[in-house]
Scaffold this motif. Structure first.
Motif, PDB file in Angstrom:
ATOM      1  N   GLU A 281       0.831  -1.198   0.000  1.00  0.00           N
ATOM      2  CA  GLU A 281       0.000   0.000   0.000  1.00  0.00           C
ATOM      3  C   GLU A 281       0.868   1.250   0.000  1.00  0.00           C
ATOM      4  O   GLU A 281       1.944   1.286   0.589  1.00  0.00           O
ATOM      5  N   GLY A 282       0.379   2.257  -0.657  1.00  0.00           N
ATOM      6  CA  GLY A 282       1.020   3.564  -0.611  1.00  0.00           C
ATOM      7  C   GLY A 282       2.181   3.755  -1.551  1.00  0.00           C
ATOM      8  O   GLY A 282       2.692   4.872  -1.687  1.00  0.00           O
ATOM      9  N   VAL A 283       2.606   2.686  -2.244  1.00  0.00           N
ATOM     10  CA  VAL A 283       3.816   2.810  -3.045  1.00  0.00           C
ATOM     11  C   VAL A 283       3.614   3.718  -4.258  1.00  0.00           C
ATOM     12  O   VAL A 283       4.574   4.298  -4.785  1.00  0.00           O
ATOM     13  N   PHE A 284       2.354   3.859  -4.718  1.00  0.00           N
ATOM     14  CA  PHE A 284       2.099   4.704  -5.891  1.00  0.00           C
ATOM     15  C   PHE A 284       1.671   6.120  -5.516  1.00  0.00           C
ATOM     16  O   PHE A 284       1.402   6.929  -6.392  1.00  0.00           O
ATOM     17  N   GLU A 285       1.585   6.405  -4.211  1.00  0.00           N
ATOM     18  CA  GLU A 285       1.216   7.753  -3.793  1.00  0.00           C
ATOM     19  C   GLU A 285       2.345   8.728  -4.126  1.00  0.00           C
ATOM     20  O   GLU A 285       3.518   8.443  -3.882  1.00  0.00           O
ATOM     21  N   GLN A 286       1.982   9.879  -4.722  1.00  0.00           N
ATOM     22  CA  GLN A 286       2.969  10.861  -5.132  1.00  0.00           C
ATOM     23  C   GLN A 286       2.671  12.202  -4.466  1.00  0.00           C
ATOM     24  O   GLN A 286       1.515  12.589  -4.304  1.00  0.00           O
ATOM     25  N   GLU A 287       3.752  12.910  -4.095  1.00  0.00           N
ATOM     26  CA  GLU A 287       3.604  14.240  -3.521  1.00  0.00           C
ATOM     27  C   GLU A 287       3.634  15.310  -4.601  1.00  0.00           C
ATOM     28  O   GLU A 287       3.163  16.428  -4.393  1.00  0.00           O
ATOM     29  N   SER A 288       4.191  14.971  -5.738  1.00  0.00           N
ATOM     30  CA  SER A 288       4.274  15.935  -6.834  1.00  0.00           C
ATOM     31  C   SER A 288       4.061  15.224  -8.154  1.00  0.00           C
ATOM     32  O   SER A 288       4.138  13.996  -8.237  1.00  0.00           O
ATOM     33  N   VAL A 289       3.787  16.034  -9.182  1.00  0.00           N
ATOM     34  CA  VAL A 289       3.542  15.506 -10.525  1.00  0.00           C
ATOM     35  C   VAL A 289       4.453  16.244 -11.503  1.00  0.00           C
ATOM     36  O   VAL A 289       4.637  17.461 -11.381  1.00  0.00           O
ATOM     37  N   THR A 290       5.008  15.520 -12.453  1.00  0.00           N
ATOM     38  CA  THR A 290       5.836  16.127 -13.497  1.00  0.00           C
ATOM     39  C   THR A 290       4.976  16.381 -14.732  1.00  0.00           C
ATOM     40  O   THR A 290       4.291  15.470 -15.223  1.00  0.00           O
ATOM     41  N   TYR A 291       4.986  17.650 -15.186  1.00  0.00           N
ATOM     42  CA  TYR A 291       4.235  18.047 -16.384  1.00  0.00           C
ATOM     43  C   TYR A 291       5.207  18.378 -17.520  1.00  0.00           C
ATOM     44  O   TYR A 291       6.267  18.978 -17.286  1.00  0.00           O
ATOM     45  N   ALA A 292       4.860  17.979 -18.731  1.00  0.00           N
ATOM     46  CA  ALA A 292       5.566  18.442 -19.922  1.00  0.00           C
ATOM     47  C   ALA A 292       4.939  19.756 -20.381  1.00  0.00           C
ATOM     48  O   ALA A 292       3.755  20.002 -20.143  1.00  0.00           O
ATOM     49  N   ILE A 293       5.762  20.613 -21.027  1.00  0.00           N
ATOM     50  CA  ILE A 293       5.262  21.894 -21.531  1.00  0.00           C
ATOM     51  C   ILE A 293       5.423  21.923 -23.042  1.00  0.00           C
ATOM     52  O   ILE A 293       6.499  21.616 -23.570  1.00  0.00           O
ATOM     53  N   GLN A 294       4.342  22.312 -23.735  1.00  0.00           N
ATOM     54  CA  GLN A 294       4.390  22.480 -25.190  1.00  0.00           C
ATOM     55  C   GLN A 294       4.034  23.917 -25.558  1.00  0.00           C
ATOM     56  O   GLN A 294       3.188  24.544 -24.904  1.00  0.00           O
TER      57      GLN A 294
ATOM     58  N   LYS B  54       5.132  21.929 -29.801  1.00  0.00           N
ATOM     59  CA  LYS B  54       6.519  21.489 -29.674  1.00  0.00           C
ATOM     60  C   LYS B  54       6.915  21.472 -28.197  1.00  0.00           C
ATOM     61  O   LYS B  54       6.614  22.397 -27.446  1.00  0.00           O
ATOM     62  N   LEU B  55       7.601  20.392 -27.810  1.00  0.00           N
ATOM     63  CA  LEU B  55       8.015  20.233 -26.420  1.00  0.00           C
ATOM     64  C   LEU B  55       9.080  21.265 -26.068  1.00  0.00           C
ATOM     65  O   LEU B  55      10.086  21.395 -26.764  1.00  0.00           O
ATOM     66  N   ARG B  56       8.829  21.967 -24.965  1.00  0.00           N
ATOM     67  CA  ARG B  56       9.761  23.037 -24.565  1.00  0.00           C
ATOM     68  C   ARG B  56      10.300  22.853 -23.152  1.00  0.00           C
ATOM     69  O   ARG B  56      11.014  23.731 -22.649  1.00  0.00           O
ATOM     70  N   GLY B  57       9.996  21.762 -22.471  1.00  0.00           N
ATOM     71  CA  GLY B  57      10.535  21.545 -21.137  1.00  0.00           C
ATOM     72  C   GLY B  57       9.557  20.795 -20.268  1.00  0.00           C
ATOM     73  O   GLY B  57       8.517  20.312 -20.722  1.00  0.00           O
TER      74      GLY B  57
ATOM     75  N   ARG C 249      -2.049  15.785 -14.855  1.00  0.00           N
ATOM     76  CA  ARG C 249      -0.924  14.911 -14.538  1.00  0.00           C
ATOM     77  C   ARG C 249      -0.010  14.616 -15.722  1.00  0.00           C
ATOM     78  O   ARG C 249       0.852  13.746 -15.635  1.00  0.00           O
ATOM     79  N   LYS C 250      -0.189  15.345 -16.850  1.00  0.00           N
ATOM     80  CA  LYS C 250       0.641  15.030 -18.025  1.00  0.00           C
ATOM     81  C   LYS C 250       1.230  16.256 -18.702  1.00  0.00           C
ATOM     82  O   LYS C 250       2.444  16.335 -18.900  1.00  0.00           O
ATOM     83  N   LEU C 251       0.399  17.266 -19.052  1.00  0.00           N
ATOM     84  CA  LEU C 251       0.832  18.227 -20.051  1.00  0.00           C
ATOM     85  C   LEU C 251       0.175  19.586 -19.845  1.00  0.00           C
ATOM     86  O   LEU C 251      -1.009  19.666 -19.503  1.00  0.00           O
ATOM     87  N   VAL C 252       0.981  20.678 -20.090  1.00  0.00           N
ATOM     88  CA  VAL C 252       0.453  22.033 -20.248  1.00  0.00           C
ATOM     89  C   VAL C 252       0.831  22.489 -21.651  1.00  0.00           C
ATOM     90  O   VAL C 252       2.012  22.452 -22.029  1.00  0.00           O
ATOM     91  N   SER C 253      -0.162  22.895 -22.450  1.00  0.00           N
ATOM     92  CA  SER C 253       0.092  23.276 -23.840  1.00  0.00           C
ATOM     93  C   SER C 253      -0.400  24.702 -24.072  1.00  0.00           C
ATOM     94  O   SER C 253      -1.547  25.035 -23.768  1.00  0.00           O
ATOM     95  N   PHE C 254       0.515  25.556 -24.623  1.00  0.00           N
ATOM     96  CA  PHE C 254       0.171  26.937 -24.959  1.00  0.00           C
ATOM     97  C   PHE C 254       0.073  27.069 -26.470  1.00  0.00           C
ATOM     98  O   PHE C 254       0.948  26.582 -27.204  1.00  0.00           O
ATOM     99  N   VAL C 255      -1.003  27.701 -26.930  1.00  0.00           N
ATOM    100  CA  VAL C 255      -1.123  28.081 -28.342  1.00  0.00           C
ATOM    101  C   VAL C 255      -0.849  29.582 -28.397  1.00  0.00           C
ATOM    102  O   VAL C 255      -1.575  30.381 -27.805  1.00  0.00           O
ATOM    103  N   VAL C 256       0.240  29.954 -29.098  1.00  0.00           N
ATOM    104  CA  VAL C 256       0.735  31.338 -29.086  1.00  0.00           C
ATOM    105  C   VAL C 256       0.700  31.899 -30.497  1.00  0.00           C
ATOM    106  O   VAL C 256       1.060  31.214 -31.467  1.00  0.00           O
ATOM    107  N   ARG C 257       0.259  33.150 -30.632  1.00  0.00           N
ATOM    108  CA  ARG C 257       0.234  33.838 -31.921  1.00  0.00           C
ATOM    109  C   ARG C 257       1.397  34.827 -31.993  1.00  0.00           C
ATOM    110  O   ARG C 257       1.637  35.573 -31.040  1.00  0.00           O
TER     111      ARG C 257
END
Length: 814
Positions: free
Chosen positions: A749-762, A766-769, A806-814
């Motif tokens: 029990e508890g082994v998959f509990e996470q205190e933080s989440v890693t997000y990719a940024i687009q 295009k992946l930017r970090g 829990r996966k991704l933040v994506s910005f559409v920029v003009r």
């Protein structure tokens, strides 16, 4: 620790496993699993296709043993067949010696892979004891009227004096001696598989979701059920006279009775009895006879590629409803092996018939009009519609007309509704030496009778002359001599041997039975009831039709004979893809083979097995890649070298909450691999994803230094990897944990509990970090953190922002 030495470790464990009979089935109260890979033909050396097949089956067998199942995972040899006779002809080696020398060679190669086969149950289908029981089963089926002798037209090589399979006729010539092949009417034995056509078709429903859809479709099409009308065309008096009064009518079957008034000619197969009668009487011109002989020599599969051709036979049939004459042709597109070998031709409503009619300027009568719109001015209209030019049936829909016209035929006694199957009875006679002799005897007083079971097996004489010309058993001076088992008179023994598909149609039942019973029984009913059906059957897609269909038929026939209780032999089927090199199937002629022995010598069996499972999912084609194999070897080296960091003998109990971030990540990756293992073995079979998860887990372990995490990680990873790389896992488990038995992994029990989440940024796709944010943070906080991470790289007008939890933040920029 000393350096990783695959050769030393693998030899040690293979010896231990053999001494302990470690992989023999145990029986008892444990639940069973029967894992079976299609057995090989002993051609002399194993190839990478074998390695792939058996690495897959071994992974399942080892996994189920670790879960507490009684596993039957046998191996044997499909050891009768033509290659052994060719070796005798070309090299002067007796087929028996060539076969059993090859078995010895290949058995040694398979054992070097560390495959967990139940070797005590090893079967070779050319063993006399196997032949004895097969001949007894043959006699049972003969007594059930499931085997019969009848004449048929067979491919015959006049030079070699032997029957050829369609595949052995190349461009109308014998594959071995290049002699033009002729069709010869001969007696042979048939298994009446057509009696089971509907049951074979219905049984496919039980296999849906367990067999690949492609295989189910191929079998369904091969059985080829169709519903329609069966009726006769009577010949006119002049045609009957031309045939010497021997034939007065012929039968046809159609699924489109609604088009009956559009029949303008009938087409017969080149093998049809009417055509053969004209041919034998030389009642056709020389050119027509030559054309016929050419078409008759062409294999069925080649005829489909030919342009549509035919000859007018100078005969007429009487249309059963209009009573008008209908010309009879012989056409190369009509197959003697399908239906009656005769078709009613409706050129206005069948594309093939239309093309033939146009080529030979035959009448075309349109009897179906579209329900809406205009009929095509040219070409065949093949859809259902409304009848026209069809006497009192005009105006009816095709659907209604089909049943009404069938009823008319039945009322007239001229035809009947019928079900037709593409499936044909299975001809099993072979004029070969290296096969199981057919256990029948021809007596002048009693007819054809089976040999007394007390006298089985009927064995092959060792001194037969195998020259490639004629049947060696037919030419043998004494093999034919027999005594009738009924009346005791002198009689003649059958000299044909059985098609080798017979042996592979029941071998899986033989494995279920302990070897001490093999002398007395083909298989023990109690043992067959315990282990059958096979839980997972593994082999190539090329066996989708013949072998699998014949095995299904044999199972049903043996059930009806009272030998077994099951309906289907294989619960689940996995068809593995081919192994390719440089984009092509490996073959000696292409010079692109890879020797498994060489790979084992260089990298070890474990690395070779791991690569073959890692390179592609089992059902996909696998492209050979030396670098990827070296990568698997490097991973096993890392697994070996890092084992010194394990200091706790056993599975430690840990409190997850006080661990560092790296330690928690390592534990999570280890148990994610455990989850992946359950998914792979239970559903996806995608071993590549399991191996990748184990590699990720080892990477995460290396990024921390907690001894308990190391010990727990290895205890789990060695369990997960044991089905894939069994030798190194057995060695490290013994050294580190003093264990040799692998048991299921329990996820704490508890082994998959996470205190933080890693997000990719687009940005604009295009992946930017990437960045981390506390678990449970809202979208505003997540977007703010993403912007802070990007800084000046996020410039311009933000048109849209998307957050995928829990996966991704994506910005559409003009």
């Amino acid at each position: 620790m000393q350096p990783y030495s695959p050769a030393q470790i693998e030899a040690k464990w293979q010896k231990l496993w053999e001494e302990r009979d470690a992989f023999e089935p145990q029986g008892g109260d444990k639940p069973k699993k029967y894992i079976l890979s299609m057995f090989p033909y002993p051609s002399g050396r194993i190839h990478m296709g074998h390695v792939r097949n058996y690495a897959i089956s071994d992974a399942f067998a080892r996994k189920y043993r670790s879960l507490g199942f009684d596993v039957l995972h046998p191996m044997g040899w499909d050891s009768f067949g033509m290659p052994a006779e060719n070796a005798a002809i070309n090299r002067g080696v007796h087929p028996k010696r060539w076969t059993y020398d090859n078995i010895d060679q290949m058995r040694g190669e398979l054992k070097r892979l560390g495959l967990s086969f139940a070797w005590k149950r090893e079967v070779a289908t050319s063993d006399p004891i196997y032949t004895k029981h097969e001949q007894a089963l043959f006699i049972d089926l003969w007594n059930m009227k499931l085997i019969e002798r009848r004449t048929g037209l067979l491919n015959w090589c006049p030079h070699d004096q032997t029957v050829l399979a369609n595949e052995q006729v190349i461009d109308g010539k014998c594959w071995r001696c290049d002699t033009p092949v002729v069709l010869k009417e001969m007696g042979q034995y048939y298994l009446n598989i057509t009696k089971y056509a509907q049951e074979l078709l219905d049984g496919l429903k039980q296999l849906e979701g367990k067999w690949p859809n492609q295989v189910l479709t191929m079998q369904e099409n091969w059985i080829g059920r169709s519903e329609g009308l069966e009726f006769d065309f009577a010949l006119d008096s002049a045609s009957i006279a031309r045939l010497g009064g021997a034939i007065e009518r012929f039968s046809v079957f159609t699924t489109r009775a609604d088009t009956i008034f559009g029949v303008t000619y009938c087409a017969l197969a080149p093998e049809h009895p009417i055509v053969r009668a004209l041919q034998q009487a030389k009642a056709l011109s020389k050119d027509e006879l030559n054309w016929l002989e050419t078409i008759q020599r062409a294999p069925t599969k080649d005829r489909a590629a030919l342009s549509k051709e035919g000859i007018a036979l100078g005969l007429n049939a009487i249309h059963p409803l209009t009573r008008k004459p209908v010309a009879i042709w012989c056409a190369n597109f009509v197959l003697g092996e399908y239906g009656s070998g005769a078709v009613m031709s409706v050129p206005a409503h069948d594309t093939r018939d239309y093309e033939f009619a146009r080529q030979y300027n035959l009448p075309i009568i349109r009897v179906i009009a579209p329900k809406e719109g205009e009929a095509p001015e040219s070409g065949a209209f093949t859809e259902y519609g409304v009848l026209q030019n069809s006497a009192e049936f005009s105006g009816l829909s095709s659907e209604e007309a089909k049943s009404r016209i069938a009823a008319r035929f039945e009322a007239l006694g001229a035809g009947k509704s019928a079900v037709n199957y593409r499936l044909k009875d299975w001809g099993i006679s072979r004029q070969r030496y290296w096969g199981a002799p057919i256990p029948l005897i021809a007596c002048d007083h009693c007819g054809i009778v089976p040999e007394d079971k007390q006298n089985l097996p009927v064995t092959l004489p060792d001194d037969a002359v195998i020259s490639g010309e004629g049947s060696p058993l037919e030419r043998h001076p004494t093999f034919k001599n027999a005594i009738c088992p009924r009346c005791g008179a002198k009689a003649r023994r059958e000299t044909d041997t059985m098609d080798t598909f017979v042996q592979s149609s029941w071998y899986f039942l033989r494995y279920t039975t302990a070897p001490e019973l093999w002398e007395k029984l083909p298989f023990d009913r109690q043992s067959a009831d315990r282990y059958m059906p096979v839980d997972l059957y593994i082999g190539g897609i090329e066996h989708a039709i013949l072998h699998l269909l014949y095995a299904r038929f044999f199972t049903k026939a043996l059930r009806d004979a009272g030998h077994i209780a099951i309906d289907e032999p294989f619960s689940a089927l996995l068809t593995q893809g081919m192994v390719l090199k440089d984009g092509a199937k490996m073959s000696k002629s292409k010079g692109n083979t890879v020797d498994p022995d060489d790979m084992i010598s260089r990298f070890g069996a474990d690395a070779t097995r791991m690569f073959i499972l890692f390179a592609a999912p089992p059902a996909k084609e696998l492209e050979w890649n030396d670098n990827a194999l070296e990568g698997c070897f490097r991973f096993l080296n890392r697994l070996w070298n890092n084992a010194e960091k394990v200091t706790i003998c056993g599975l430690p109990l840990m409190d997850h909450s006080p661990l560092t971030k790296a330690e928690k990540l390592a534990r999570r990756k280890v148990y994610e691999a455990a989850q992946k293992s359950e998914e792979v073995f239970g559903k996806t079979y995608a071993f590549n994803t399991l191996i990748a998860a184990c590699m990720e887990a080892l990477n995460a372990l290396q990024d921390q230094d907690n001894e308990e995490v190391w010990s727990e990680g290895y205890f789990v990873l060695l369990t997960l990897l044991e089905p894939i790389a069994p030798h190194i896992c057995a060695e490290l488990s013994q050294r580190l944990f003093t264990r040799e038995v692998f048991t299921p992994v329990t996820i704490p029990e508890g082994v998959f509990e996470q205190e933080s989440v890693t997000y990719a940024i687009q940005i604009n796709g295009k992946l930017r970090g990437e960045f981390e944010t506390p678990l449970g943070a809202g979208d505003e906080a997540i977007i703010a953190a993403a912007k802070a991470k990007l800084g000046d790289r996020l410039s311009g007008e933000i048109v849209k922002t998307i957050v995928v939890p829990r996966k991704l933040v994506s910005f559409v920029v003009r």
